[in-house]
Design a protein around this motif. Structure first.
Motif, PDB file in Angstrom:
ATOM      1  N   ALA A 142     -49.546  29.670  28.872  1.00 40.08           N
ATOM      2  CA  ALA A 142     -48.456  27.858  29.736  1.00 40.08           C
ATOM      3  C   ALA A 142     -47.304  28.691  30.433  1.00 40.08           C
ATOM      4  O   ALA A 142     -46.766  27.334  30.983  1.00 40.08           O
ATOM      5  N   GLY A 162     -43.952  31.857  31.919  1.00 42.68           N
ATOM      6  CA  GLY A 162     -43.488  33.339  32.280  1.00 42.68           C
ATOM      7  C   GLY A 162     -44.704  34.215  31.744  1.00 42.68           C
ATOM      8  O   GLY A 162     -45.579  34.178  32.813  1.00 42.68           O
ATOM      9  N   ASP A 186     -52.218  27.976  24.342  1.00 43.87           N
ATOM     10  CA  ASP A 186     -50.745  28.142  23.945  1.00 43.87           C
ATOM     11  C   ASP A 186     -50.412  27.140  22.983  1.00 43.87           C
ATOM     12  O   ASP A 186     -50.868  26.313  22.690  1.00 43.87           O
ATOM     13  N   ALA A 191     -43.355  25.877  25.448  1.00 40.81           N
ATOM     14  CA  ALA A 191     -44.260  24.985  26.809  1.00 40.81           C
ATOM     15  C   ALA A 191     -44.453  24.114  26.705  1.00 40.81           C
ATOM     16  O   ALA A 191     -44.420  23.135  25.011  1.00 40.81           O
ATOM     17  N   ASP A 218     -52.287  26.895  17.974  1.00 44.31           N
ATOM     18  CA  ASP A 218     -51.231  28.131  17.002  1.00 44.31           C
ATOM     19  C   ASP A 218     -51.598  29.543  16.787  1.00 44.31           C
ATOM     20  O   ASP A 218     -53.083  29.880  15.946  1.00 44.31           O
ATOM     21  N   ALA A 240     -45.650  43.750  23.698  1.00 42.70           N
ATOM     22  CA  ALA A 240     -44.592  44.319  22.697  1.00 42.70           C
ATOM     23  C   ALA A 240     -43.190  43.640  23.605  1.00 42.70           C
ATOM     24  O   ALA A 240     -42.704  43.238  24.252  1.00 42.70           O
ATOM     25  N   TYR A 263     -36.841  40.603  15.216  1.00 41.79           N
ATOM     26  CA  TYR A 263     -37.571  40.333  16.579  1.00 41.79           C
ATOM     27  C   TYR A 263     -38.303  42.237  16.662  1.00 41.79           C
ATOM     28  O   TYR A 263     -39.504  42.609  17.489  1.00 41.79           O
ATOM     29  N   PRO A 281     -42.048  45.264  28.164  1.00 43.48           N
ATOM     30  CA  PRO A 281     -41.352  44.610  29.098  1.00 43.48           C
ATOM     31  C   PRO A 281     -39.937  44.823  28.760  1.00 43.48           C
ATOM     32  O   PRO A 281     -39.459  44.759  27.057  1.00 43.48           O
ATOM     33  N   THR A 316     -36.748  40.124  31.346  1.00 47.36           N
ATOM     34  CA  THR A 316     -37.615  39.309  32.492  1.00 47.36           C
ATOM     35  C   THR A 316     -37.234  38.096  32.214  1.00 47.36           C
ATOM     36  O   THR A 316     -37.416  37.593  31.541  1.00 47.36           O
TER      37      THR A 316
HETATM   38  N1  LIG Z   1     -38.597  37.990  29.274  1.00 47.44           N
HETATM   39  C1  LIG Z   1     -38.320  39.048  28.498  1.00 47.44           C
HETATM   40  O1  LIG Z   1     -37.221  39.307  28.405  1.00 47.44           O
HETATM   41  C2  LIG Z   1     -39.273  39.584  27.495  1.00 47.44           C
HETATM   42  C3  LIG Z   1     -38.696  41.045  27.182  1.00 47.44           C
HETATM   43  C4  LIG Z   1     -40.103  41.690  26.563  1.00 47.44           C
HETATM   44  C5  LIG Z   1     -40.779  40.699  25.881  1.00 47.44           C
HETATM   45  N2  LIG Z   1     -41.081  40.041  25.993  1.00 47.44           N
HETATM   46  C6  LIG Z   1     -42.342  39.673  25.310  1.00 47.44           C
HETATM   47  O2  LIG Z   1     -43.379  38.947  26.323  1.00 47.44           O
HETATM   48  C7  LIG Z   1     -44.262  37.261  26.099  1.00 47.44           C
HETATM   49  C8  LIG Z   1     -43.896  36.373  26.588  1.00 47.44           C
HETATM   50  O3  LIG Z   1     -42.050  36.099  26.541  1.00 47.44           O
HETATM   51  P1  LIG Z   1     -41.291  35.361  28.369  1.00 47.44           P
HETATM   52  O4  LIG Z   1     -40.891  36.210  28.701  1.00 47.44           O
HETATM   53  O5  LIG Z   1     -42.689  34.109  28.773  1.00 47.44           O
HETATM   54  O6  LIG Z   1     -41.409  33.871  27.052  1.00 47.44           O
HETATM   55  P2  LIG Z   1     -41.643  32.201  26.679  1.00 47.44           P
HETATM   56  O7  LIG Z   1     -41.071  32.116  26.019  1.00 47.44           O
HETATM   57  O8  LIG Z   1     -41.687  32.127  28.246  1.00 47.44           O
HETATM   58  O9  LIG Z   1     -43.308  32.251  26.622  1.00 47.44           O
HETATM   59  C9  LIG Z   1     -43.244  32.578  25.823  1.00 47.44           C
HETATM   60  C10 LIG Z   1     -44.799  31.564  25.320  1.00 47.44           C
HETATM   61  O10 LIG Z   1     -45.528  31.519  24.286  1.00 47.44           O
HETATM   62  C11 LIG Z   1     -46.000  30.337  23.949  1.00 47.44           C
HETATM   63  N3  LIG Z   1     -45.714  29.808  22.328  1.00 47.44           N
HETATM   64  C12 LIG Z   1     -44.631  30.182  21.501  1.00 47.44           C
HETATM   65  N4  LIG Z   1     -44.734  30.046  19.932  1.00 47.44           N
HETATM   66  C13 LIG Z   1     -46.490  29.819  20.107  1.00 47.44           C
HETATM   67  C14 LIG Z   1     -47.765  30.131  18.792  1.00 47.44           C
HETATM   68  N5  LIG Z   1     -47.038  30.067  17.778  1.00 47.44           N
HETATM   69  N6  LIG Z   1     -48.797  29.776  19.050  1.00 47.44           N
HETATM   70  C15 LIG Z   1     -49.008  29.858  20.325  1.00 47.44           C
HETATM   71  N7  LIG Z   1     -48.371  29.957  21.633  1.00 47.44           N
HETATM   72  C16 LIG Z   1     -46.785  30.015  21.465  1.00 47.44           C
HETATM   73  C17 LIG Z   1     -44.593  29.478  24.331  1.00 47.44           C
HETATM   74  O11 LIG Z   1     -45.242  28.021  24.004  1.00 47.44           O
HETATM   75  C18 LIG Z   1     -44.416  29.845  25.811  1.00 47.44           C
HETATM   76  O12 LIG Z   1     -45.215  29.478  26.581  1.00 47.44           O
HETATM   77  C19 LIG Z   1     -43.490  37.304  24.529  1.00 47.44           C
HETATM   78  O13 LIG Z   1     -43.749  37.768  23.442  1.00 47.44           O
HETATM   79  C20 LIG Z   1     -41.615  37.690  24.690  1.00 47.44           C
HETATM   80  O14 LIG Z   1     -41.694  38.533  23.150  1.00 47.44           O
HETATM   81  C21 LIG Z   1     -40.207  39.710  26.762  1.00 47.44           C
END
Ligand SMILES: NC(=O)c1ccc[n+]([C@@H]2O[C@H](COP(=O)([O-])OP(=O)(O)OC[C@H]3O[C@@H](n4cnc5c(N)ncnc54)[C@H](O)[C@@H]3O)[C@@H](O)[C@H]2O)c1
Length: 259
Positions: free
Chosen positions: A12, A14, A34, A47, A67, A149, A163, A193, A196
């Motif tokens: 949804a 990111g 999502d 989201a 979920d 990851a 985490y 990543p 981000t």
């Molecule tokens: N943004 C960063 O700096 C970064 C760095 C390394 C890894 N990551 C990883 O990237 C992935 C995406 O994260 P993002 O940065 O887009 O963050 P974000 O918070 O924008 O997106 C996470 C999404 O996961 C959904 N979500 C959460 N719990 C859920 C569940 N139980 N079931 C289904 N959906 C669920 C949320 O509603 C949201 O849409 C994650 O796995 C995060 O750990 C992000």
């Protein structure tokens, strides 16, 4: 080759939403999955249904509220993609949450559980539901199981121990799946990543008592935050038939953060 069918969790917003956009532009049909609701265990917003609906407005994209911790819901999502488009070629586990900000032994147990259950068990749960569907495609197949990851899979980040444990688990999972899938034509890979610019990074900044996420830019050799589309670009390549020589790989997409 007929259009490929993909399922993306955490779709949804990111990185997940950017990946859905990339895959749809490549001509894939995509089921965007999502939670689209807040998690009572966690103090920051997930989201919203409106976020998911915006992704669902893209051509060839449908949405599915589920979920990743719920095996029946993940199975239902996979079944829906197969029913809607006749099969599944790509499954991407991007859903993730963060918690911490204090030493592990002070983290509220329900937050630690949410971090492990969403970030690690959620990936296993999608793999269990989706990989049999990827294998149901006839040979020669180009199935792709992908996970997001983190640089936290290899770095010991203080105040984010659960985490780090979950993300290291994802890296181990993908390596083992790559070996298990062998010559099946289905591969398993992950991206890691760096910082981000998405809501999870804003929450990380809050956990470290930083003014905002921009403060993380200095720790990355590229000296800036990454955009979610830069991570999505690598996921979209890994999702394509062109990545067939890669399996069990955990690819840094981190502006050099892990160096
Ligand atoms: N943004 C960063 O700096 C970064 C760095 C390394 C890894 N990551 C990883 O990237 C992935 C995406 O994260 P993002 O940065 O887009 O963050 P974000 O918070 O924008 O997106 C996470 C999404 O996961 C959904 N979500 C959460 N719990 C859920 C569940 N139980 N079931 C289904 N959906 C669920 C949320 O509603 C949201 O849409 C994650 O796995 C995060 O750990 C992000």
């Amino acid at each position: 080759m007929s259009p490929r069918v993909a399922l993306v969790t955490g779709a949804a917003r990111g990185i997940g939403a950017a990946t859905v956009r990339r895959l749809a532009l490549q001509g894939c049909s995509v089921l965007a999955v999502d939670l689209a609701a807040d998690d009572p265990a966690l103090p920051y917003p997930m989201a919203t249904p409106a976020d998911l609906a915006a992704v669902g407005a893209l051509p060839n994209v449908d949405t599915f509220v589920a979920d990743v911790r719920d095996p029946a819901a993940m199975q239902a999502a996979v079944t829906e993609a197969e029913r809607r488009w006749g099969g599944l070629d790509v499954a991407i586990a991007a859903a993730g949450v963060i918690a911490g900000g204090v030493p592990l032994w002070e983290v509220p147990p329900e937050q630690e559980k949410a971090v492990l259950d969403v970030n690690l068990t959620g990936v296993l749960t999608l793999a269990r539901a989706a990989i049999p569907a990827l294998l149901r495609r006839p040979q020669p197949r180009h199935g792709r199981f992908l996970a997001v990851a983190s640089a936290a899979a290899t770095r010991g980040l203080p105040m984010l121990a659960a985490y780090c444990a979950a993300k290291a688990g994802v890296a181990g999972l993908v390596r083992a799946l790559g070996a298990e899938l062998g010559g099946s034509g289905v591969t398993a890979n992950a991206v890691s990543p760096g910082s981000t610019d998405t809501p999870i990074l804003a929450e990380s900044a809050r956990l470290y008592a930083l003014p905002d996420a921009a403060a993380f830019a200095a720790q990355q050799p590229v000296q800036r935050l990454l955009g979610p589309d830069e991570v999505a670009a690598v996921l979209a390549f890994l999702a394509s038939p062109d990545s067939g020589a890669m399996t069990g790989a955990v690819v840094p997409v981190d502006g050099g953060l892990a160096l």
